[in-house]
Design an enzyme around this catalytic site. Structure first.
Site, PDB file in Angstrom:
ATOM      1  N   TRP A 150      21.575 -16.897-110.452  1.00  0.00           N
ATOM      2  CA  TRP A 150      20.935 -18.203-110.598  1.00  0.00           C
ATOM      3  C   TRP A 150      20.431 -18.705-109.252  1.00  0.00           C
ATOM      4  CZ3 TRP A 150      21.731 -23.034-108.480  1.00  0.00           C
ATOM      5  CH2 TRP A 150      21.060 -24.094-109.084  1.00  0.00           C
ATOM      6  N   HIS A 151      21.172 -18.389-108.192  1.00  0.00           N
ATOM      7  CA  HIS A 151      20.791 -18.895-106.873  1.00  0.00           C
ATOM      8  C   HIS A 151      19.600 -18.157-106.275  1.00  0.00           C
ATOM      9  CE1 HIS A 151      24.692 -20.966-106.994  1.00  0.00           C
ATOM     10  NE2 HIS A 151      24.171 -21.754-106.079  1.00  0.00           N
ATOM     11  N   GLY A 152      19.300 -16.959-106.727  1.00  0.00           N
ATOM     12  CA  GLY A 152      18.142 -16.274-106.171  1.00  0.00           C
ATOM     13  C   GLY A 152      18.053 -14.830-106.607  1.00  0.00           C
ATOM     14  N   PHE A 194      15.344 -23.261-105.515  1.00  0.00           N
ATOM     15  CA  PHE A 194      16.051 -22.838-106.698  1.00  0.00           C
ATOM     16  C   PHE A 194      15.534 -23.520-107.957  1.00  0.00           C
ATOM     17  CE2 PHE A 194      19.584 -22.451-103.427  1.00  0.00           C
ATOM     18  CZ  PHE A 194      19.237 -21.156-103.142  1.00  0.00           C
TER      19      PHE A 194
END
Length: 482
Positions: free
Chosen positions: A327-329, A482
């Site tokens: 989710w963060h990258g 994000f």
């Protein structure tokens, strides 16, 4: 545009509040908020406004159909369709390039990869839409009949590009009926200016110092330069980054909560001084609470949560942390970061249960800080080569030595600032303010002094923050992507 831009502070937000206050009722106030929110989102890329509006429209239709369906199968089918649309779009824009790069590395195809620009805030508003549809399916909330009201919820500029992830149920009633007292307005202004000062005074300079100590590892020759840095410089750089990421993101949440309160929205807290934790489990109850609670309620618990056998609990936890990492990258270091915390939480829960409770509080606190600092090193180094060099450098295995004259000079010059930044990561100032308020309540004269202080603080913080921002080209926002 971000909240710490001078254009936002002295033009966009004041104009928004002016037009908002001129409107006589909630429907027209909402129109002002919606127009300003769409302008705010479109500022960095008007084309992606169509994506935001399109996804919201699709989910608005899906939620209405979920509510109208009379059969469980039909409701599940509509929910699956809505979730598939959202997650497919998120994967295309955020992960397709990463996937193709890895396929190209393994198999040599495709020969060319088109770079896809990441829409600002897509991870945040996608999760908000997912939570909305799931809550309608669970009958936790009613489907919103007005598309513009749902669009306001999703696009509200206070939180649409970097959170906190506000659930529809939190603001459902306030979208159509809310009021603002003088206390709400005063609190909102104070909370916004505290966040602004935290960002401008501390987060930005911590980030600049991190780059100074680590010599900007994203430069073309970053890896080679980093290999020459002494161990103390690398350690100080990682500590500065650890403070920066908290001060930066919590500052944004402070400003979002403050602006929401000024117009009658009560957003939930997103950070509760996580660096005060004495276990990694506690840390994740205090850090980015809206994201942690989202994965808990919409992924971990539906998978079975902790009410199953140990092997299944471990699998459920693994799924959550793989998703949290990505989710963060779209980068392997985020996957490693997620797996690292999965391993630490499993060790705390299954291998060494309650071991932090048996330690002296200071020892358990230092343990958490060491683990978290290492985690942020994984998080920062998107190039795994840099990560290896950085970890070797901490142990002096690059032939780099422990300290240098340059490192000591930089540390001495910034020692007072680093101490102040560390204190800004703690609840000390808040507790002192609460203690002062208790003392001032005992005397009318002291109460007047206290009220004067409360009125002066936002002005002083704004002036100081503005002085820091004027002419300062270093004003990043880490979670903006994000």
């Amino acid at each position: 545009m971000v909240f710490s831009d001078l254009l936002f502070i002295f033009a966009f937000f004041p104009l928004n509040m002016l037009f908002y206050c001129l409107m006589p009722d909630i429907p027209r106030k909402n129109r002002v908020l919606l127009i300003f929110s769409l302008i705010f989102y479109a500022w960095a890329g008007p084309v992606y406004l169509l994506l935001l509006v399109g996804m919201t429209f699709a989910d608005w239709v899906v939620a209405l159909q979920i509510e109208r369906c009379r059969t469980p199968k039909g409701r599940k089918g509509m929910l699956a369709a809505g979730c598939t649309i959202n997650l497919t779009l998120l994967c295309i824009f955020k992960y397709l390039t990463f996937l193709l790069e890895n396929v190209q590395f393994l198999f040599g195809v495709p020969s060319e990869i088109v770079e896809i620009t990441l829409p600002i805030g897509i991870s945040f508003y996608t999760f908000q839409l997912l939570s909305y549809m799931v809550d309608v399916y669970r009958t936790t909330v009613r489907a919103q009949r007005r598309f513009t009201t749902l669009l306001l919820y999703v696009s509200l500029f206070h939180q649409c590009i970097a959170g906190p992830i506000v659930r529809y149920e939190t603001v459902e009633s306030e979208l159509t009926s809310r009021s603002v007292s003088s206390e709400d307005l005063a609190y909102g202004i104070r909370r916004f200016t505290v966040g602004l000062a935290k960002k401008a005074l501390f987060a930005n300079y911590c980030g600049s110092l991190a780059d100074t100590f680590l010599v900007a590892t994203d430069a073309a020759n970053g890896a080679a330069t980093l290999a020459t840095r002494p161990a103390l410089s690398i350690l100080l750089g990682s500590i500065c980054y650890t403070m920066q990421i908290y001060l930066d993101f919590s500052a944004y949440s402070d400003m979002a909560i403050g602006m929401g309160r000024m117009v009658g929205f009560h957003y939930l807290e997103n950070f509760l001084y996580p660096y005060q934790s004495t276990s990694i489990t506690e840390f994740w109850r205090r850090w980015h609470i809206s994201l942690s609670s989202f994965f808990r309620d919409y992924l971990y618990i539906p998978l079975g949560g902790s009410r199953c056998k140990r092997s299944r609990i471990i699998l459920n936890t693994l799924v959550v942390w793989v998703c949290t990492g990505f989710w963060h990258g779209a980068s392997w270091n985020y996957m490693l970061w997620g797996l690292f915390y999965f391993a630490m939480l499993c060790l705390e829960k299954f291998v060494f249960p309650n071991f932090t409770e048996r330690m002296p509080r200071i020892a358990s606190h230092l343990y958490v800080l060491l683990v978290v600092n290492f985690g942020w090193m994984l998080f920062r180094c998107e190039n795994l080569t840099w990560l290896g060099i950085e970890l070797k450098g901490l142990l002096g295995l690059n032939g780099n030595g422990f300290v240098s004259y340059e490192t000591l000079t930089t540390l001495k010059s910034n020692f007072i600032f680093l101490l102040a930044a560390a204190l800004a990561c703690t609840p000390l100032v808040k507790r002192l303010g609460e203690r002062l308020a208790e003392l001032c309540q005992r005397s009318l004269r002291l109460t007047t002094v206290y009220q004067t202080i409360l009125a002066v603080i936002p002005v002083a913080l704004t002036v100081v923050a503005t002085a820091c921002l004027v002419g300062d080209s270093y004003n990043p926002f880490l979670y903006f992507r994000f």
